[in-house]
Design a protein around this motif. Sequence first.
Motif, PDB file in Angstrom:
ATOM      1  N   ASP A 225       1.068  -1.242   0.206  1.00 37.78           N
ATOM      2  CA  ASP A 225      -0.184  -0.026   0.000  1.00 37.78           C
ATOM      3  C   ASP A 225       0.497   1.388  -0.306  1.00 37.78           C
ATOM      4  OD1 ASP A 225      -2.666  -0.902   0.025  1.00 37.78           O
ATOM      5  OD2 ASP A 225      -1.811  -1.427   1.801  1.00 37.78           O
ATOM      6  N   PHE A 226       1.064   1.671  -1.302  1.00 32.58           N
ATOM      7  CA  PHE A 226       1.879   2.946  -0.981  1.00 32.58           C
ATOM      8  C   PHE A 226       0.903   3.898  -0.666  1.00 32.58           C
ATOM      9  CE2 PHE A 226       3.219   0.324  -3.950  1.00 32.58           C
ATOM     10  CZ  PHE A 226       4.782   0.147  -3.939  1.00 32.58           C
ATOM     11  N   LEU A 227       2.268   4.850   0.557  1.00 32.96           N
ATOM     12  CA  LEU A 227       1.307   5.974   0.617  1.00 32.96           C
ATOM     13  C   LEU A 227       2.163   7.020   0.666  1.00 32.96           C
ATOM     14  CD1 LEU A 227      -0.367   7.874   2.873  1.00 32.96           C
ATOM     15  CD2 LEU A 227       1.006   6.737   4.620  1.00 32.96           C
ATOM     16  N   THR A 228       2.103   8.187   0.116  1.00 32.38           N
ATOM     17  CA  THR A 228       1.802   9.696   0.164  1.00 32.38           C
ATOM     18  C   THR A 228       2.810  10.557   1.012  1.00 32.38           C
ATOM     19  OG1 THR A 228       2.036   9.948  -2.397  1.00 32.38           O
ATOM     20  CG2 THR A 228       2.245  11.887  -1.312  1.00 32.38           C
ATOM     21  N   VAL A 229       3.850  10.673   1.223  1.00 36.09           N
ATOM     22  CA  VAL A 229       4.299  11.391   3.150  1.00 36.09           C
ATOM     23  C   VAL A 229       5.351  12.448   2.736  1.00 36.09           C
ATOM     24  CG1 VAL A 229       4.042   9.311   4.486  1.00 36.09           C
ATOM     25  CG2 VAL A 229       5.845   9.500   3.536  1.00 36.09           C
ATOM     26  N   ASP A 230       4.694  13.326   3.977  1.00 38.70           N
ATOM     27  CA  ASP A 230       6.293  15.101   3.855  1.00 38.70           C
ATOM     28  C   ASP A 230       7.350  14.758   4.815  1.00 38.70           C
ATOM     29  OD1 ASP A 230       7.184  17.217   2.316  1.00 38.70           O
ATOM     30  OD2 ASP A 230       5.656  18.410   3.456  1.00 38.70           O
ATOM     31  N   ALA A 231       7.510  13.641   4.980  1.00 34.15           N
ATOM     32  CA  ALA A 231       9.196  13.375   5.550  1.00 34.15           C
ATOM     33  C   ALA A 231      10.210  12.829   5.119  1.00 34.15           C
ATOM     34  CB  ALA A 231       8.367  12.643   7.160  1.00 34.15           C
ATOM     35  N   ASP A 232      10.850  12.881   5.839  1.00 36.18           N
ATOM     36  CA  ASP A 232      12.386  11.817   5.598  1.00 36.18           C
ATOM     37  C   ASP A 232      11.958  10.452   5.387  1.00 36.18           C
ATOM     38  OD1 ASP A 232      14.144  14.031   5.017  1.00 36.18           O
ATOM     39  OD2 ASP A 232      14.502  13.580   7.117  1.00 36.18           O
ATOM     40  N   ILE A 233      12.135  10.167   4.298  1.00 36.32           N
ATOM     41  CA  ILE A 233      11.926   8.015   4.176  1.00 36.32           C
ATOM     42  C   ILE A 233      13.032   6.839   4.569  1.00 36.32           C
ATOM     43  CG2 ILE A 233      10.680   6.714   2.815  1.00 36.32           C
ATOM     44  CD1 ILE A 233       9.165   9.129   1.026  1.00 36.32           C
ATOM     45  N   PRO A 234      13.239   6.682   5.452  1.00 40.02           N
ATOM     46  CA  PRO A 234      14.170   5.815   5.494  1.00 40.02           C
ATOM     47  C   PRO A 234      14.475   4.647   4.561  1.00 40.02           C
ATOM     48  CG  PRO A 234      12.599   5.364   7.505  1.00 40.02           C
ATOM     49  CD  PRO A 234      11.845   6.966   6.423  1.00 40.02           C
ATOM     50  N   MET A 235      15.060   4.894   4.055  1.00 43.07           N
ATOM     51  CA  MET A 235      15.521   3.557   3.004  1.00 43.07           C
ATOM     52  C   MET A 235      14.153   2.038   3.256  1.00 43.07           C
ATOM     53  SD  MET A 235      18.381   1.946   1.018  1.00 43.07           S
ATOM     54  CE  MET A 235      18.342   0.823  -0.169  1.00 43.07           C
ATOM     55  N   GLN A 236      13.649   0.560   3.193  1.00 42.34           N
ATOM     56  CA  GLN A 236      13.413  -0.138   3.490  1.00 42.34           C
ATOM     57  C   GLN A 236      13.893  -0.804   1.849  1.00 42.34           C
ATOM     58  OE1 GLN A 236      11.669  -0.921   6.213  1.00 42.34           O
ATOM     59  NE2 GLN A 236      12.311   0.681   7.159  1.00 42.34           N
ATOM     60  N   HIS A 237      13.556  -2.235   2.354  1.00 45.65           N
ATOM     61  CA  HIS A 237      14.406  -3.314   1.249  1.00 45.65           C
ATOM     62  C   HIS A 237      12.855  -4.036   1.605  1.00 45.65           C
ATOM     63  CE1 HIS A 237      16.843  -6.408  -0.471  1.00 45.65           C
ATOM     64  NE2 HIS A 237      15.823  -6.703  -0.312  1.00 45.65           N
ATOM     65  N   TYR A 238      12.665  -4.238   0.123  1.00 44.99           N
ATOM     66  CA  TYR A 238      11.431  -4.987  -0.561  1.00 44.99           C
ATOM     67  C   TYR A 238      12.409  -6.361  -1.129  1.00 44.99           C
ATOM     68  CZ  TYR A 238       8.783  -1.147   1.540  1.00 44.99           C
ATOM     69  OH  TYR A 238       8.285  -1.176   1.991  1.00 44.99           O
ATOM     70  N   ALA A 239      11.748  -7.726  -1.341  1.00 43.85           N
ATOM     71  CA  ALA A 239      12.125  -8.224  -2.344  1.00 43.85           C
ATOM     72  C   ALA A 239      11.779  -9.391  -2.624  1.00 43.85           C
ATOM     73  CB  ALA A 239      13.534  -9.041  -1.546  1.00 43.85           C
ATOM     74  N   PHE A 240      11.254  -9.556  -4.021  1.00 41.99           N
ATOM     75  CA  PHE A 240      10.389 -10.240  -4.964  1.00 41.99           C
ATOM     76  C   PHE A 240      10.462 -11.696  -5.553  1.00 41.99           C
ATOM     77  CE2 PHE A 240       9.533  -5.580  -4.251  1.00 41.99           C
ATOM     78  CZ  PHE A 240       8.316  -6.032  -3.963  1.00 41.99           C
ATOM     79  N   LEU A 241      10.397 -12.484  -5.654  1.00 46.21           N
ATOM     80  CA  LEU A 241      10.353 -14.203  -5.528  1.00 46.21           C
ATOM     81  C   LEU A 241       9.695 -14.319  -7.243  1.00 46.21           C
ATOM     82  CD1 LEU A 241      11.728 -16.904  -5.806  1.00 46.21           C
ATOM     83  CD2 LEU A 241       9.596 -17.481  -4.309  1.00 46.21           C
ATOM     84  N   VAL A 242      10.657 -14.211  -7.933  1.00 47.48           N
ATOM     85  CA  VAL A 242       9.633 -14.326  -9.742  1.00 47.48           C
ATOM     86  C   VAL A 242      10.333 -15.039 -10.242  1.00 47.48           C
ATOM     87  CG1 VAL A 242       9.125 -12.110  -9.681  1.00 47.48           C
ATOM     88  CG2 VAL A 242      11.656 -12.800 -10.112  1.00 47.48           C
ATOM     89  N   SER A 243       9.681 -15.465 -11.852  1.00 48.32           N
ATOM     90  CA  SER A 243       9.843 -16.648 -12.142  1.00 48.32           C
ATOM     91  C   SER A 243      10.977 -16.896 -12.827  1.00 48.32           C
ATOM     92  CB  SER A 243       8.991 -17.549 -13.512  1.00 48.32           C
ATOM     93  OG  SER A 243       8.106 -16.259 -14.654  1.00 48.32           O
ATOM     94  N   GLU A 244      11.972 -17.563 -13.904  1.00 52.44           N
ATOM     95  CA  GLU A 244      12.870 -16.954 -14.950  1.00 52.44           C
ATOM     96  C   GLU A 244      12.564 -16.304 -15.729  1.00 52.44           C
ATOM     97  OE1 GLU A 244      16.274 -17.502 -14.439  1.00 52.44           O
ATOM     98  OE2 GLU A 244      16.111 -18.972 -12.778  1.00 52.44           O
ATOM     99  N   ASP A 245      11.357 -16.372 -16.186  1.00 53.45           N
ATOM    100  CA  ASP A 245      10.548 -15.704 -17.868  1.00 53.45           C
ATOM    101  C   ASP A 245      10.231 -14.302 -16.779  1.00 53.45           C
ATOM    102  OD1 ASP A 245      11.240 -17.883 -19.783  1.00 53.45           O
ATOM    103  OD2 ASP A 245       9.255 -18.568 -18.980  1.00 53.45           O
ATOM    104  N   GLU A 246       9.667 -14.525 -15.457  1.00 44.83           N
ATOM    105  CA  GLU A 246       9.399 -12.814 -15.360  1.00 44.83           C
ATOM    106  C   GLU A 246      11.023 -11.994 -15.002  1.00 44.83           C
ATOM    107  OE1 GLU A 246       5.119 -13.671 -12.857  1.00 44.83           O
ATOM    108  OE2 GLU A 246       7.227 -14.423 -12.092  1.00 44.83           O
TER     109      GLU A 246
END
Length: 142
Positions: A49-70
């Motif tokens: 859920d993407f949220l627009t904020v007017d503040a400093d944003i700490p870096m987060q990490h998001y990893a996605f498991l995909v197929s070879e074709d993807e």
Amino acid sequence: MSVEFNHTIVLSRDREKSAHFLAEILGLKVGDPAGVFLPVTTANGVTLDFLTVDADIPMQHYAFLVSEDEFDEALDRLVAARIPIQADPHGNHPRRINRNDGGRGVYFLDPAGHGLEIITRPYGTDPASTMNGVTEDVPGAV
């Protein structure tokens, strides 16, 4: 009932830009706004859920498991859009992918500065793989 991850909030400077960026790279769709949130749902039902904020944003990490074709399709989109990629989270191997666990992986940043990762094999699935630690050049990558 077993425990499942359902959703998370992704802070951004511009929810539209960040949600559409992720959806475009991964070949997903941006859902209809839900109040202040703009959702992108993965194949296993997890919603970012993407949220627009007017503040400093700490870096987060998001990893996605995909197929070879993807993976091929997403990597092609990254290269075509001239989005810098790297084989590791520290940037020691720019313009490359990794081959950890006998799969493939790549790191890149989203518009809010979050670290995104695409992998074809979950970590630790093949700790004896001769491909662990191997990186490959990606022609045309920046």
